[in-house]
Design a protein around this motif. Structure first.
Motif, PDB file in Angstrom:
ATOM      1  N   ALA A  39     -11.744   4.674  -6.187  1.00 48.04           N
ATOM      2  CA  ALA A  39     -10.960   5.921  -5.961  1.00 48.04           C
ATOM      3  C   ALA A  39     -11.665   6.662  -5.191  1.00 48.04           C
ATOM      4  O   ALA A  39     -13.005   6.840  -4.997  1.00 48.04           O
ATOM      5  CB  ALA A  39     -10.304   6.697  -7.190  1.00 48.04           C
ATOM      6  N   ARG A  48      -6.558   6.120  -5.489  1.00 44.79           N
ATOM      7  CA  ARG A  48      -7.117   4.743  -5.738  1.00 44.79           C
ATOM      8  C   ARG A  48      -6.656   3.772  -4.550  1.00 44.79           C
ATOM      9  O   ARG A  48      -5.644   3.639  -4.096  1.00 44.79           O
ATOM     10  CB  ARG A  48      -6.448   4.276  -7.099  1.00 44.79           C
ATOM     11  N   GLU A  62      -1.925   5.619  -0.169  1.00 42.46           N
ATOM     12  CA  GLU A  62      -3.186   4.725  -0.052  1.00 42.46           C
ATOM     13  C   GLU A  62      -3.142   4.243   1.569  1.00 42.46           C
ATOM     14  O   GLU A  62      -4.135   4.198   2.046  1.00 42.46           O
ATOM     15  CB  GLU A  62      -3.288   3.501  -0.860  1.00 42.46           C
TER      16      GLU A  62
END
Length: 468
Positions: free
Chosen positions: A243, A252, A350
């Protein structure tokens, strides 16, 4: 059809600090005008995908802004069969000026047939006070079904070609008649407005970036290095932490990108990056050929999404495989200077963070499109103060002033010319800091979300005056 619910933390206060008091006053006044025009109705945006691509990214930013400004806004995403998306992909290529297959009566019938379910669902949700903005060629076929059931229906075009071609004219023949009932047409670039619409109400409104989202927020160096390591582009074969920290909270790094590389990037080698879809018109293969054939220094990263993850673009697998084949055909020494990265799309935060980190790690960001609607990846890189080299086509030309806040390739097919520009951009004679600062200021002035709101208010006011 799905209703894409967007939730985001309040950001209007931070945005107001960014744009300053005068622009903030204009923004709030514009929101008030839109609320008055709606008179209790809803502002709808309709497009073809909830994630991936500039339209989805803009709407993910815009709807929370409207909510904080007190404007009732919703976002609907159409569905579609594989056949529908093959046709709309072909149609998009045509509107960009190239022939990618038949667009005849059979395709037209299949296109409208696929949209009939979405039209029926949308009609069950909209009301006579609502304003509907239909985005791009995928949604144009909804217009005849809904235009007379709303207060206003607008159609917004994010694609186009600088000079008409037989293929682009065929594309406009396909969708042009469907837009007869639309009150106004909105284009990202003035050069992309077809002559056939000269007697219509037409507005020009460029897209915008979100300065506080995962893709554009300021990042610490530890986070930038972690993104680089996660994508196999670290100077050493390092492993990213599980993370990383961002201004929006921890993210993460749980999904591994697909990486094609040979060895590790040489420490200190300038990094040249193109981040775009795996698409013929983005010409990733041309960037690879120009770099390996004409740029003797540095490292190239070609970065795009997981080619199976974008539902409305059915050809990404082909062009991704083409890039992989080209990479495999290089000599070992050439392969060692090129990395291909397919980013996961399962977690949008992400994905956006990785794009952010890769752009911030790059010495030069490339967008060698053969044709382009606008090219938000250019504005994103300019916001990060990167040196950008782009083709002088479409919206890229509208963003970059050559030699001032970036560099333009006059002929997007000129591989040697691109190589020369890249050699200049990574060379010591270029003041990248000054170019980056001017690039950042250009985006701050012209390509933030307040322009979207103020221009929308002006369009609606003009329409009301024209019909009163």
């Amino acid at each position: 059809m799905i209703i894409n619910e967007v939730s985001a933390p309040p950001a209007l206060t931070a945005f107001a600090r960014l744009i300053g008091p005068e622009r903030t006053v204009r923004l709030r006044r514009a929101a008030e005008e839109i609320r008055e025009r709606l008179a209790g109705g809803t502002l709808w945006h309709v497009n073809s995908t909830p994630a991936g691509g500039g339209v989805a990214e803009m709407l993910q930013t815009l709807l929370p802004v409207y909510t904080e400004l007190g404007v009732r806004a919703r976002w609907a995403v159409i569905g579609g069969t594989d056949e529908f998306f093959r046709i709309t992909k072909r149609l998009g290529v045509a509107l960009y000026g190239s022939d990618d297959g038949p667009l005849g009566a059979r395709e037209h019938a299949a296109y409208l047939r696929s949209l009939s379910t979405d039209a029926a669902e949308l009609l069950g949700m909209i009301g006579p006070r609502d304003i509907v903005v239909l985005h791009d060629h995928q949604t144009a076929g909804l217009a005849p079904r809904i235009a007379d059931r709303t207060a206003t229906t607008l159609w917004r075009c994010h694609v186009g070609v600088d000079e008409p071609t037989p293929a682009s004219e065929l594309g406009w023949d396909f969708i042009g008649p469907l837009l007869d009932g639309v009150r106004s047409l909105v284009f990202s670039v003035d050069r992309h407005v077809p002559a056939r619409f000269s007697d219509r109400s037409v507005h020009v409104l460029p897209p915008f970036i979100s300065p506080f989202g995962y893709k554009n927020a300021e990042l610490g160096m530890d986070t930038v290095r972690a993104c680089l390591d996660h994508c196999g582009l670290g100077a050493q074969d390092a492993t990213a932490p599980p993370a990383v920290r961002t201004p929006l909270g921890p993210v993460r790094l749980r999904s591994a990108p697909t990486v094609h590389r040979e060895g590790t990037r040489r420490a200190g080698a300038p990094l040249v990056t193109q981040i775009s879809r795996w698409d013929r018109l983005k010409d990733m293969g041309g960037v690879l050929d120009a770099f390996t054939g004409h740029v003797p220094q540095g490292h190239l990263a070609l970065v795009g999404p997981d080619p199976a993850a974008i539902a409305d673009d059915t050809e990404q697998r082909f062009w991704y495989a083409d890039c992989v084949r080209r990479w495999q055909d290089l000599t070992p020494a050439q392969r060692a200077r090129v990395t291909l990265v397919a980013l996961p799309m399962a977690d949008l935060a992400e994905n956006a963070l990785l794009v952010n980190g890769l752009q911030r790690s790059s010495d030069v960001v490339v967008q060698k499109s053969l044709a382009e609607g606008f090219g938000l990846t250019v504005a994103e890189a300019m916001w990060k103060r990167r040196v950008v080299v782009g083709s002088a086509v479409g919206g890229i030309r509208a963003q970059i002033t050559d030699g001032v806040d970036g560099f333009l390739l006059s002929d997007p097919a000129d591989l040697a010319g691109l190589g020369a520009l890249l050699n200049t951009a990574i060379g010591s004679e270029v003041d990248g800091i000054s170019i980056g600062a001017r690039a950042h200021q250009r985006v701050h002035t012209d390509f933030l979300a307040d322009r979207e709101v103020t221009t929308t208010a002006a369009m609606l006011t003009q329409e009301r005056m024209a019909t009163s």
